[in-house]
Scaffold this active site. Structure first.
Site, PDB file in Angstrom:
ATOM      1  N   HIS A 176       3.163  -3.990  -5.262  1.00 21.24           N
ATOM      2  CA  HIS A 176       2.163  -4.938  -4.754  1.00 21.24           C
ATOM      3  C   HIS A 176       1.151  -5.259  -5.856  1.00 21.24           C
ATOM      4  O   HIS A 176       0.815  -6.423  -6.081  1.00 21.24           O
ATOM      5  CB  HIS A 176       1.480  -4.298  -3.535  1.00 21.24           C
ATOM      6  CG  HIS A 176       0.351  -5.076  -2.950  1.00 21.24           C
ATOM      7  ND1 HIS A 176       0.426  -5.654  -1.709  1.00 21.24           N
ATOM      8  CD2 HIS A 176      -0.893  -5.336  -3.415  1.00 21.24           C
ATOM      9  CE1 HIS A 176      -0.736  -6.250  -1.441  1.00 21.24           C
ATOM     10  NE2 HIS A 176      -1.551  -6.063  -2.470  1.00 21.24           N
ATOM     11  N   GLU A 177       0.652  -4.226  -6.544  1.00 27.92           N
ATOM     12  CA  GLU A 177      -0.363  -4.436  -7.579  1.00 27.92           C
ATOM     13  C   GLU A 177       0.206  -5.156  -8.795  1.00 27.92           C
ATOM     14  O   GLU A 177      -0.446  -6.034  -9.364  1.00 27.92           O
ATOM     15  CB  GLU A 177      -1.017  -3.114  -7.987  1.00 27.92           C
ATOM     16  CG  GLU A 177      -1.751  -2.396  -6.867  1.00 27.92           C
ATOM     17  CD  GLU A 177      -2.733  -3.260  -6.086  1.00 27.92           C
ATOM     18  OE1 GLU A 177      -3.342  -4.192  -6.664  1.00 27.92           O
ATOM     19  OE2 GLU A 177      -2.909  -3.016  -4.876  1.00 27.92           O
ATOM     20  N   HIS A 218       0.307  -8.799  -8.276  1.00 26.84           N
ATOM     21  CA  HIS A 218      -0.976  -9.476  -8.533  1.00 26.84           C
ATOM     22  C   HIS A 218      -1.073  -9.934  -9.983  1.00 26.84           C
ATOM     23  O   HIS A 218      -1.607 -11.008 -10.267  1.00 26.84           O
ATOM     24  CB  HIS A 218      -2.159  -8.540  -8.243  1.00 26.84           C
ATOM     25  CG  HIS A 218      -2.598  -8.521  -6.816  1.00 26.84           C
ATOM     26  ND1 HIS A 218      -3.087  -9.629  -6.165  1.00 26.84           N
ATOM     27  CD2 HIS A 218      -2.653  -7.503  -5.930  1.00 26.84           C
ATOM     28  CE1 HIS A 218      -3.418  -9.297  -4.926  1.00 26.84           C
ATOM     29  NE2 HIS A 218      -3.152  -8.012  -4.755  1.00 26.84           N
ATOM     30  N   GLN A 259      -8.081  -9.385  -9.094  1.00 24.06           N
ATOM     31  CA  GLN A 259      -8.809  -9.351  -7.824  1.00 24.06           C
ATOM     32  C   GLN A 259     -10.310  -9.225  -8.031  1.00 24.06           C
ATOM     33  O   GLN A 259     -11.087  -9.508  -7.117  1.00 24.06           O
ATOM     34  CB  GLN A 259      -8.312  -8.207  -6.942  1.00 24.06           C
ATOM     35  CG  GLN A 259      -6.900  -8.414  -6.430  1.00 24.06           C
ATOM     36  CD  GLN A 259      -6.475  -7.256  -5.560  1.00 24.06           C
ATOM     37  OE1 GLN A 259      -5.942  -6.267  -6.056  1.00 24.06           O
ATOM     38  NE2 GLN A 259      -6.731  -7.376  -4.268  1.00 24.06           N
ATOM     39  N   GLY A 306      -5.193   0.398  -3.803  1.00 23.52           N
ATOM     40  CA  GLY A 306      -4.821  -0.228  -5.059  1.00 23.52           C
ATOM     41  C   GLY A 306      -5.680  -1.450  -5.306  1.00 23.52           C
ATOM     42  O   GLY A 306      -6.212  -2.053  -4.372  1.00 23.52           O
ATOM     43  N   CYS A 346      -4.165  -6.272   1.933  1.00 24.41           N
ATOM     44  CA  CYS A 346      -4.675  -6.556   0.595  1.00 24.41           C
ATOM     45  C   CYS A 346      -6.179  -6.747   0.674  1.00 24.41           C
ATOM     46  O   CYS A 346      -6.672  -7.399   1.605  1.00 24.41           O
ATOM     47  CB  CYS A 346      -4.006  -7.819   0.058  1.00 24.41           C
ATOM     48  SG  CYS A 346      -4.511  -8.270  -1.616  1.00 24.41           S
ATOM     49  N   LEU A 347      -6.885  -6.192  -0.291  1.00 29.81           N
ATOM     50  CA  LEU A 347      -8.342  -6.337  -0.302  1.00 29.81           C
ATOM     51  C   LEU A 347      -8.764  -7.788  -0.503  1.00 29.81           C
ATOM     52  O   LEU A 347      -9.876  -8.164  -0.141  1.00 29.81           O
ATOM     53  CB  LEU A 347      -8.948  -5.440  -1.387  1.00 29.81           C
ATOM     54  CG  LEU A 347      -8.739  -3.941  -1.173  1.00 29.81           C
ATOM     55  CD1 LEU A 347      -9.290  -3.148  -2.351  1.00 29.81           C
ATOM     56  CD2 LEU A 347      -9.364  -3.478   0.138  1.00 29.81           C
TER      57      LEU A 347
END
Length: 177
Positions: free
Chosen positions: A136-137, A140, A50, A45, A94-95
């Site tokens: 989660h996304e 963000h 991000q 994701g 997380c990226l």
């Protein structure tokens, strides 16, 4: 095009994103770039903030098995319209927080409504990893990271680790996250 992923504690990751008012070719390109960036990372994701774009757009694909067909989803202005009372715990990563993982408890199932990249309204009920990922996304988009669910001391330790990682990255000691 592969885009650079912001690393915590970049202040843009803590900002609330603006809703998308119009689906344009630029927005479609952004969604394509985000999917390419997510697959390259690799991740399941990615949210627009991000990659430094403060718009309410997320992409995801939780089919992680190599033999499973890809199922990329791009969501414009996603919102959780229902959440189960049952909870589940997943070890999240997380990226924007490379090599950081922690268990987070969230609703086990959620129903999400969004506009697709084609302009049509969509709604789907997600469970398991898909439910965790979409929550989660969407977090963000609201300036929230998974570490915000952790205790303050643990969160501070992770933030210090990420500051050190960013300094090493800036000096060329570390390549891509």
């Amino acid at each position: 095009m592969i885009r650079s992923i912001l690393i915590h504690p970049d202040p843009r990751l803590k900002k609330i994103c603006d809703p998308v008012a119009e689906i344009t070719d630029d927005l479609r390109r952004l969604a394509d770039d985000m999917l390419a960036t997510m697959y390259d990372a690799p991740g399941i994701g990615l949210a627009a903030p991000q990659v430094g774009v403060m718009r309410r757009l997320v992409v995801m694909d939780c089919n992680k098995q190599p033999e499973a067909p890809r199922r990329p989803i791009a969501m414009i202005n996603p919102q959780v319209v229902w959440a189960s009372e049952d909870l589940s715990t997943y070890e999240e990563g997380c990226l924007s927080l490379p090599n950081v993982f922690a268990e987070v408890e969230r609703p086990a199932e959620v129903k999400v409504r969004w506009t697709g990249i084609d302009g049509r309204e969509e709604e789907e009920q997600f469970s398991g990893l898909w439910a965790t990922c979409v929550q989660h996304e969407i977090d963000h988009l609201d300036g929230k990271l998974f570490i915000d669910y952790l205790r303050p001391l643990k969160r501070q330790m992770i933030t210090r680790k990420m500051e050190k990682f960013r300094r090493a990255q800036a000096s060329g000691l570390v390549q891509k996250a």
